[in-house]
Write an enzyme that holds these catalytic residues in place. Structure first.
Site, PDB file in Angstrom:
ATOM      1  N   ASP A   1     -11.192   2.436   3.821  1.00 47.27           N
ATOM      2  CA  ASP A   1     -11.588   1.039   3.599  1.00 47.27           C
ATOM      3  C   ASP A   1     -13.110   0.898   3.437  1.00 47.27           C
ATOM      4  OD1 ASP A   1      -9.457  -0.727   3.408  1.00 47.27           O
ATOM      5  OD2 ASP A   1      -9.169  -0.856   5.586  1.00 47.27           O
TER       6      ASP A   1
ATOM      7  N   GLN B   1      -4.821  -1.862   9.563  1.00 43.56           N
ATOM      8  CA  GLN B   1      -4.613  -3.158   8.909  1.00 43.56           C
ATOM      9  C   GLN B   1      -5.152  -4.284   9.791  1.00 43.56           C
ATOM     10  OE1 GLN B   1      -3.239  -3.598   5.745  1.00 43.56           O
ATOM     11  NE2 GLN B   1      -3.859  -5.729   6.021  1.00 43.56           N
TER      12      GLN B   1
ATOM     13  N   LYS C   1       0.844  -1.209   0.000  1.00 44.73           N
ATOM     14  CA  LYS C   1       0.000   0.000   0.000  1.00 44.73           C
ATOM     15  C   LYS C   1       0.872   1.250   0.000  1.00 44.73           C
ATOM     16  CE  LYS C   1      -3.742  -2.491   2.172  1.00 44.73           C
ATOM     17  NZ  LYS C   1      -4.436  -2.897   3.393  1.00 44.73           N
TER      18      LYS C   1
END
Ligand code: NAP
Length: 272
Positions: free
Chosen positions: A114, A91, A47
């Site tokens: 997200d 994460q 990422k």
């Protein structure tokens, strides 16, 4: 025809780069990584690399496995209030002593790249525009749109009902007026549902799509990624069997995987 996620992701990332260049308020993505999980470290690194490529500033906050839930929540709150930070990603998975739902819910919906917070999930569920769509489902829709696959009126079968792929992609297809069947581990006779579909999206993590498709223009999107008994990366779909009858199929690797990262960068370039 192959649904080429690799080349579309490059195109999307190029678009994101141009968009970021023009932005007055520059995006800044914060990724919070807890613990030492090797897979998570690789995902976070990827990422970071993608963000760098498109000119998005990224900061990785690495916290030890011993961090308390309260300390993590305080960090999220800190970044929620930091006007320089435009996106926050925690994460997953998190260590067992931390409630991942509590942490996800603490992220500001306007920084929730997200698309996992209740406000964004809820907006999608009631047919409103969320601030962010979850990356993988959004990447899948981008792939379908790139190949001008008709979604409206299509019979779509989604296999898997996770919060990160199955449920949101089903809702996104529904929003686009597909007729959606969601299958899971309790579904009877999945094969008959798969065969007759116009669009199949499989997000399971097991070789589950292994039949010929009835419709010659049918579309099969393989979200699954796992290692087979020979330790080779593979997907949910028996590629050789299915590709001989389907009109469009996404490969693994090179299909949904690269689209997920491109879609996440698209989200990270959004500034509210
Ligand atoms: P998950 O949370 O483990 O969910 C798997 C789903 O599959 C569950 O809903 C489960 O049903 C269903 N399932 C399991 N066995 C089944 C069976 N025999 N028949 C029908 N359904 C069955 O998985 P996920 O996080 O959505 O991920 C799914 C796969 O996609 C994994 O391989 C993952 O690595 C991959 N993935 C790839 C990307 C990418 O960017 N390419 C992104 C995310 C995930 P129940 O709900 O009944 O248990």
């Amino acid at each position: 025809m192959i649904l080429d996620g690799k080349s579309l992701s490059a195109k999307v990332l190029e678009g994101v780069k141009l968009r970021v260049e023009k932005l007055e308020r520059k995006p800044h993505l914060v990724v919070i990584l807890v613990g030492e999980d090797p897979a998570s470290k690789i995902y976070v690194r990827n990422k970071q690399i993608a963000a760098e490529k498109v000119g998005i500033k990224s900061t990785v906050l690495e916290l030890p496995n011993s961090v308390t839930e309260e300390e993590l929540l305080n960090k999220v709150e800190y970044y929620n209030n930091d006007p320089d930070v435009t996106g926050i990603l925690v994460q997953l998975p998190l260590p067992k002593h931390i409630d991942k739902n509590k942490v996800t819910m603490a992220i500001s919906p306007k920084k929730d790249v997200d698309g996992f917070t209740p406000e964004n999930v809820g907006k999608l569920a009631i047919g409103l525009e969320p601030y962010f769509y979850p990356a993988t489902p959004q990447g899948i829709i981008m792939l379908l749109d790139e190949y001008k696959i008709p979604i409206e009126g299509a019979d779509a079968v989604v296999i898997g009902r996770s919060n990160i792929v199955g449920k949101p992609v089903a809702q996104m297809l529904l929003k686009r007026n597909a007729t959606v069947t969601v299958c899971h581990s309790y579904t009877k006779d999945i094969e008959s549902k798969i065969k007759t579909a116009d669009i199949v999206i499989s997000a399971v993590g097991k070789k589950i799509v292994r039949c010929k498709m009835d419709k010659k223009n049918s579309v099969v999107v393989d979200v699954g990624i796992f290692r087979d008994s020979n330790n080779r990366l593979t997907g949910d779909v028996d590629f050789d069997l299915v590709s001989s009858s389907a009109g469009y199929i996404s490969p693994v690797p090179g299909g949904v995987g690269p689209m997920t990262i491109a879609s996440l960068m698209y989200n990270a370039s959004k500034v509210y």
